[in-house]
Design a protein around this motif. Sequence first.
Motif, short mmCIF file in Angstrom:
data_model
loop_
_atom_site.label_atom_id
_atom_site.label_comp_id
_atom_site.label_asym_id
_atom_site.label_seq_id
_atom_site.Cartn_x
_atom_site.Cartn_y
_atom_site.Cartn_z
N GLN A 247 -3.57 1.00 -2.54
CA GLN A 247 -4.14 1.14 -3.88
C GLN A 247 -4.15 2.61 -4.31
OE1 GLN A 247 -8.04 -0.58 -4.18
NE2 GLN A 247 -8.45 0.34 -6.18
N LEU A 248 -4.57 3.50 -3.41
CA LEU A 248 -4.59 4.92 -3.74
C LEU A 248 -3.19 5.50 -3.85
CD1 LEU A 248 -7.57 6.06 -1.48
CD2 LEU A 248 -7.55 5.83 -3.97
N ALA A 249 -2.26 4.99 -3.05
CA ALA A 249 -0.87 5.46 -3.13
C ALA A 249 -0.28 5.16 -4.50
CB ALA A 249 -0.04 4.82 -2.04
N ASP A 250 -0.62 3.98 -5.05
CA ASP A 250 -0.13 3.62 -6.39
C ASP A 250 -0.68 4.57 -7.45
OD1 ASP A 250 1.30 1.58 -5.33
OD2 ASP A 250 -0.06 -0.03 -5.96
N GLU A 251 -1.81 5.22 -7.14
CA GLU A 251 -2.44 6.13 -8.09
C GLU A 251 -2.07 7.58 -7.80
OE1 GLU A 251 -6.57 5.25 -7.89
OE2 GLU A 251 -6.32 3.16 -8.53
N GLY A 252 -1.18 7.77 -6.82
CA GLY A 252 -0.69 9.13 -6.56
C GLY A 252 -1.44 9.89 -5.48
N LEU A 253 -2.37 9.23 -4.76
CA LEU A 253 -3.12 9.93 -3.72
C LEU A 253 -2.67 9.44 -2.34
CD1 LEU A 253 -5.40 11.86 -2.88
CD2 LEU A 253 -6.97 9.89 -3.02
N ALA A 254 -2.12 10.36 -1.56
CA ALA A 254 -1.69 10.02 -0.21
C ALA A 254 -2.87 10.09 0.75
CB ALA A 254 -0.58 10.97 0.25
N THR A 255 -2.92 9.16 1.69
CA THR A 255 -4.04 9.10 2.64
C THR A 255 -3.51 8.98 4.07
OG1 THR A 255 -4.18 6.69 2.39
CG2 THR A 255 -5.61 8.03 0.99
#
Length: 378
Positions: A247-255
Amino acid sequence: MSTSFAMADTTDATVPSQEGYPPLGTEVQVPDLETLADKAARAETRRRYREAPSGPSVGTPSRPSVPAIALRPAEPIAPPPVTSLKIMLDDYPSPRHAALFVAREKGMFASRGLEVILATPADPDVPSKLLAASRVDLAVARQPLLHLQVDRGLPLVRVATLIATPLSALVVREDGRIETPARLAGSRIGYSDMDSRDVLLAVLLRDASIRDDEIETEALHFRLDDALREGRVDGVIGAMRHLLPRQLADEGLATRVLRIEELGIPLHDGLVLLANRDQLGEKRDAIRRLVNAIEEATAWIANHPGEAWSLIASAEPALDTAVNREAWEMIRTRLNLSPAALDQGRYRRFENYLFEAGLIEERHPVSRLAIDPGALPH
């Protein structure tokens, strides 16, 4: 004088016959007296049949009765009794709840005389408390929460395992400095529920020799994504590894995802179904039927994964997202095909681990923590 005599022709019709007899040589049909008697008897029987009353009585010939016209509709057949069960989910509906959705949609609950209501909590810490207060019949949770709540005196007991492997993780920002639990000191960590903070995070800090006052924590409940995206926290504990990172990857945040079973925490059930022990006696049969339906649904999902997802997405349209479709490939392989089966060694080992870590005050027997509802009670 002679006198001559002529012999009379016996066939001469002019010769009178004796009264009541036909002439000699005439063919005569002799009546069959037995047949006549039988016909007379049948005629007498028919006469008595026509004159007999409609109902049989002693001394009268039997006569078939004709059904009377119904004066009112027949009484309807009473439907089988239905038992209602309310299940509180642990979070918003998710692919990990697939067996419950499929059993409901395919009538597997209904065929066993169950009406099952699936409810979503307003707070992830609420389900077990509502169950302990008898406000719901069952609750979905994780095994660490069960151990924690039982140690605190709540009458909870595991009756089924939906997913038998951990799903939680420590998810941190990839651009941050946390690569291992040893780097947690000085960070701010958010958590979703009490067992994430009081069990998972507590164990990681203990193993890394980090004091509680060396980090900050924040209760985020259902807002883990917002807190990480906005930079309010450095990481979150208890996040669902199959959902939040994508979900965060789709928003541009790598985890970065740190799986808890790879950080020294023993393997445990990732998703369980809890009942109220104080009400178990009266609801045990209904719970047994419920678990049997979940088992049937899980087997059907394993055989028809594509059709299962279509069914779930149709029943719960909010689940039909790119994140959940990708998660489905991982989740469906982790669904427990034998939800009633109880691994007593696993529960005993985890209980001992928590006790030795100082996270619970006493060791509780497995029978206090979990049961197989289909097994005969002792």
